[in-house]
Enzyme design. Sequence first.
Site, PDB file in Angstrom:
ATOM      1  CG  HIS A  32      -1.786  -1.197   1.423  1.00  0.00           C
ATOM      2  ND1 HIS A  32      -2.133  -1.662   2.540  1.00  0.00           N
ATOM      3  CD2 HIS A  32      -2.505  -1.908   0.343  1.00  0.00           C
ATOM      4  CE1 HIS A  32      -2.878  -2.775   2.515  1.00  0.00           C
ATOM      5  NE2 HIS A  32      -3.032  -2.995   1.137  1.00  0.00           N
ATOM      6  CG  ASP A  81      -4.091  -5.981  -0.207  1.00  0.00           C
ATOM      7  OD1 ASP A  81      -4.316  -4.701  -0.516  1.00  0.00           O
ATOM      8  OD2 ASP A  81      -3.861  -5.962   1.165  1.00  0.00           O
ATOM      9  CE  LYS A 120       1.527   3.714   5.485  1.00  0.00           C
ATOM     10  NZ  LYS A 120       1.317   2.674   4.722  1.00  0.00           N
ATOM     11  CE1 TYR A 147       1.138   0.497   8.825  1.00  0.00           C
ATOM     12  CE2 TYR A 147      -0.101  -1.041  10.443  1.00  0.00           C
ATOM     13  CZ  TYR A 147       0.454  -0.806   9.170  1.00  0.00           C
ATOM     14  OH  TYR A 147       0.317  -2.009   8.379  1.00  0.00           O
TER      15      TYR A 147
END
Length: 193
Positions: free
Chosen positions: A62, A168, A72, A132
Amino acid sequence: MIFSETILPGAYTVDIDRHQDDRGYFARMFCADSFLAHGLRPVFVQGSISYNAKRGTLRGLHFQYPPAAETKYVRCTKGAVVDVIVDLRPESTTYLRHITVNLSADNGRGLYIPERFAHGFITLTDDTELTYLIGNYYAPGAEGGLPHDDPAIAIAWPLEVRVISERDRRWKRYSEIGAELKAGMSLAAREGA
């Protein structure tokens, strides 16, 4: 914290420096000053958790296109994963190269992922959880992805993919979207030009 730059410039592993005694240990997992000292952006506007019930669960690859691109900082707080990042910066000497990093609750390692990278992981254990810290807001219109088995990236996943989302499964291969991806991830796109 112990910062180690990977072969992908700007991407770092961040190991904790444990201060142990008979109670266990205490360690910092984040400090804005330490991130700044390594040239990293310590500004995070969202925090998220990814819980995964089954070993062999794959999430990714992603990313978000500029100007909504995200930094991130990812850590595994329960279980273990193999985390993968892919450099999608067209001007980079490591464009389309990837690294894999073992993240686990046991090793306490974090991974700092710069803007304009794809990110994914596969779980090595049941009941795995990742946290995250994210440097930009989720922007559904800016999201993108690449298939986990894209031959242009050639990731050697350590085990068979057992669980993956339909979304995905449907990402287009780099051979189909390469020109669009390069244009969308360019420095001009990043600067909003």
